[in-house]
Design a protein around this motif. Structure first.
Motif, PDB file in Angstrom:
ATOM      1  N   ILE A   1       0.877  -1.157   0.000  1.00  0.00           N
ATOM      2  CA  ILE A   1       0.000   0.000   0.000  1.00  0.00           C
ATOM      3  C   ILE A   1       0.921   1.215   0.000  1.00  0.00           C
ATOM      4  CG2 ILE A   1      -1.689   1.320   1.317  1.00  0.00           C
ATOM      5  CD1 ILE A   1      -1.575  -2.482   1.358  1.00  0.00           C
ATOM      6  N   ASN A   2       0.808   2.043  -1.016  1.00  0.00           N
ATOM      7  CA  ASN A   2       1.751   3.137  -1.209  1.00  0.00           C
ATOM      8  C   ASN A   2       0.992   4.437  -1.428  1.00  0.00           C
ATOM      9  OD1 ASN A   2       4.253   4.382  -1.668  1.00  0.00           O
ATOM     10  ND2 ASN A   2       4.085   4.061  -3.860  1.00  0.00           N
ATOM     11  N   ASP A   3       1.443   5.523  -0.806  1.00  0.00           N
ATOM     12  CA  ASP A   3       0.909   6.832  -1.149  1.00  0.00           C
ATOM     13  C   ASP A   3       2.069   7.789  -1.390  1.00  0.00           C
ATOM     14  OD1 ASP A   3       1.727   8.037   1.243  1.00  0.00           O
ATOM     15  OD2 ASP A   3      -0.231   7.903   2.185  1.00  0.00           O
ATOM     16  N   ILE A   4       1.801   9.044  -1.469  1.00  0.00           N
ATOM     17  CA  ILE A   4       2.817  10.015  -1.878  1.00  0.00           C
ATOM     18  C   ILE A   4       3.994  10.073  -0.911  1.00  0.00           C
ATOM     19  CG2 ILE A   4       3.224  12.474  -2.321  1.00  0.00           C
ATOM     20  CD1 ILE A   4       0.238  12.548  -3.232  1.00  0.00           C
ATOM     21  N   ARG A   5       3.737  10.023   0.398  1.00  0.00           N
ATOM     22  CA  ARG A   5       4.820  10.190   1.371  1.00  0.00           C
ATOM     23  C   ARG A   5       5.184   8.920   2.130  1.00  0.00           C
ATOM     24  NH1 ARG A   5       2.242  14.341   4.292  1.00  0.00           N
ATOM     25  NH2 ARG A   5       1.636  15.866   2.783  1.00  0.00           N
ATOM     26  N   LYS A   6       4.241   8.023   2.284  1.00  0.00           N
ATOM     27  CA  LYS A   6       4.471   6.825   3.103  1.00  0.00           C
ATOM     28  C   LYS A   6       3.851   5.609   2.440  1.00  0.00           C
ATOM     29  CE  LYS A   6       4.485   9.135   7.565  1.00  0.00           C
ATOM     30  NZ  LYS A   6       5.316   8.526   8.566  1.00  0.00           N
ATOM     31  N   GLY A   7       4.161   4.464   3.006  1.00  0.00           N
ATOM     32  CA  GLY A   7       3.552   3.241   2.521  1.00  0.00           C
ATOM     33  C   GLY A   7       3.903   2.088   3.442  1.00  0.00           C
ATOM     34  N   TYR A   8       3.400   0.921   3.096  1.00  0.00           N
ATOM     35  CA  TYR A   8       3.745  -0.262   3.873  1.00  0.00           C
ATOM     36  C   TYR A   8       3.540  -1.526   3.052  1.00  0.00           C
ATOM     37  CZ  TYR A   8      -1.311  -0.612   4.870  1.00  0.00           C
ATOM     38  OH  TYR A   8      -2.678  -0.710   4.760  1.00  0.00           O
ATOM     39  N   PHE A   9       4.207  -2.567   3.496  1.00  0.00           N
ATOM     40  CA  PHE A   9       4.010  -3.914   2.974  1.00  0.00           C
ATOM     41  C   PHE A   9       3.355  -4.696   4.103  1.00  0.00           C
ATOM     42  CE2 PHE A   9       7.566  -2.274   0.556  1.00  0.00           C
ATOM     43  CZ  PHE A   9       7.340  -2.749  -0.731  1.00  0.00           C
ATOM     44  N   GLU A  10       2.338  -5.481   3.772  1.00  0.00           N
ATOM     45  CA  GLU A  10       1.696  -6.302   4.803  1.00  0.00           C
ATOM     46  C   GLU A  10       1.681  -7.751   4.347  1.00  0.00           C
ATOM     47  OE1 GLU A  10      -2.363  -5.056   5.371  1.00  0.00           O
ATOM     48  OE2 GLU A  10      -2.918  -5.546   3.318  1.00  0.00           O
ATOM     49  N   GLY A  64       2.224  -9.692   9.519  1.00  0.00           N
ATOM     50  CA  GLY A  64       3.242  -8.696   9.806  1.00  0.00           C
ATOM     51  C   GLY A  64       3.088  -7.493   8.896  1.00  0.00           C
ATOM     52  N   LYS A  65       3.824  -6.447   9.252  1.00  0.00           N
ATOM     53  CA  LYS A  65       3.757  -5.197   8.499  1.00  0.00           C
ATOM     54  C   LYS A  65       5.104  -4.500   8.564  1.00  0.00           C
ATOM     55  CE  LYS A  65       0.159  -1.999   8.358  1.00  0.00           C
ATOM     56  NZ  LYS A  65      -0.821  -1.147   9.022  1.00  0.00           N
ATOM     57  N   MET A  66       5.501  -3.909   7.443  1.00  0.00           N
ATOM     58  CA  MET A  66       6.731  -3.138   7.391  1.00  0.00           C
ATOM     59  C   MET A  66       6.396  -1.788   6.771  1.00  0.00           C
ATOM     60  SD  MET A  66      10.297  -4.072   5.511  1.00  0.00           S
ATOM     61  CE  MET A  66       9.601  -3.744   3.903  1.00  0.00           C
ATOM     62  N   THR A  67       6.688  -0.719   7.505  1.00  0.00           N
ATOM     63  CA  THR A  67       6.347   0.619   7.034  1.00  0.00           C
ATOM     64  C   THR A  67       7.576   1.317   6.458  1.00  0.00           C
ATOM     65  OG1 THR A  67       6.713   1.590   9.225  1.00  0.00           O
ATOM     66  CG2 THR A  67       4.473   0.865   8.707  1.00  0.00           C
ATOM     67  N   TYR A  68       7.306   2.221   5.536  1.00  0.00           N
ATOM     68  CA  TYR A  68       8.386   3.005   4.952  1.00  0.00           C
ATOM     69  C   TYR A  68       7.917   4.427   4.676  1.00  0.00           C
ATOM     70  CZ  TYR A  68       6.129   1.910   0.445  1.00  0.00           C
ATOM     71  OH  TYR A  68       5.224   1.768  -0.579  1.00  0.00           O
ATOM     72  N   THR A  69       8.896   5.314   4.542  1.00  0.00           N
ATOM     73  CA  THR A  69       8.656   6.722   4.243  1.00  0.00           C
ATOM     74  C   THR A  69       9.503   7.089   3.038  1.00  0.00           C
ATOM     75  OG1 THR A  69       8.343   7.157   6.602  1.00  0.00           O
ATOM     76  CG2 THR A  69       8.744   9.058   5.195  1.00  0.00           C
ATOM     77  N   TRP A  70       8.917   7.804   2.102  1.00  0.00           N
ATOM     78  CA  TRP A  70       9.666   8.254   0.925  1.00  0.00           C
ATOM     79  C   TRP A  70      10.670   9.328   1.314  1.00  0.00           C
ATOM     80  CZ3 TRP A  70       9.944   5.722  -3.421  1.00  0.00           C
ATOM     81  CH2 TRP A  70       8.924   4.821  -3.737  1.00  0.00           C
ATOM     82  N   ALA A  71      11.852   9.252   0.731  1.00  0.00           N
ATOM     83  CA  ALA A  71      12.913  10.254   0.927  1.00  0.00           C
ATOM     84  C   ALA A  71      13.295  10.757  -0.459  1.00  0.00           C
ATOM     85  CB  ALA A  71      14.105   9.631   1.640  1.00  0.00           C
ATOM     86  N   GLY A  72      12.420  11.555  -1.045  1.00  0.00           N
ATOM     87  CA  GLY A  72      12.620  11.988  -2.422  1.00  0.00           C
ATOM     88  C   GLY A  72      11.966  11.012  -3.381  1.00  0.00           C
ATOM     89  N   ASP A  73      12.297  11.138  -4.658  1.00  0.00           N
ATOM     90  CA  ASP A  73      11.660  10.312  -5.685  1.00  0.00           C
ATOM     91  C   ASP A  73      12.334   8.965  -5.903  1.00  0.00           C
ATOM     92  OD1 ASP A  73       9.842  12.329  -6.174  1.00  0.00           O
ATOM     93  OD2 ASP A  73      11.042  13.219  -7.782  1.00  0.00           O
TER      94      ASP A  73
END
Length: 94
Positions: free
Chosen positions: A6-15, A24-33
């Protein structure tokens, strides 16, 4: 085990989903493009020891490779997977 992103402009996650339950779930944050930061990995009780966390990290690696992205693993678990698995370090941001 099914892994969804699940991905959006600034954040997302894998479930990770198994038998209709979130394993389980792993979250991430975008750091640029061109890169993203893995900031947290969590495996739900009852799924410990089944490799759920590593499967989540490997899915992120696959996503990074397919989209020419780099990963910054700030999450201690994700960092340990990168430290132990030399063949995925091509997606590490250095």
């Amino acid at each position: 085990m099914e892994i969804n992103q699940i991905n959006d402009i600034r954040k997302g996650y894998f479930e990770a989903i198994e038998d209709g339950k979130e394993a389980g779930k792993m979250t991430y944050t975008w750091a640029g493009d061109s890169k993203f930061i893995i900031d947290h990995t969590e495996v739900n009780e009852g799924f410990n020891g089944k490799g759920v966390g590593k499967k989540l990290v490997m899915k992120a690696v696959e996503y990074a490779r397919n989209n020419n992205l780099k990963i910054i693993p700030l999450c201690p678990f994700a960092k340990s997977v990168f430290d132990k698995t030399e063949e995925i370090r091509d997606v590490l941001f250095s």
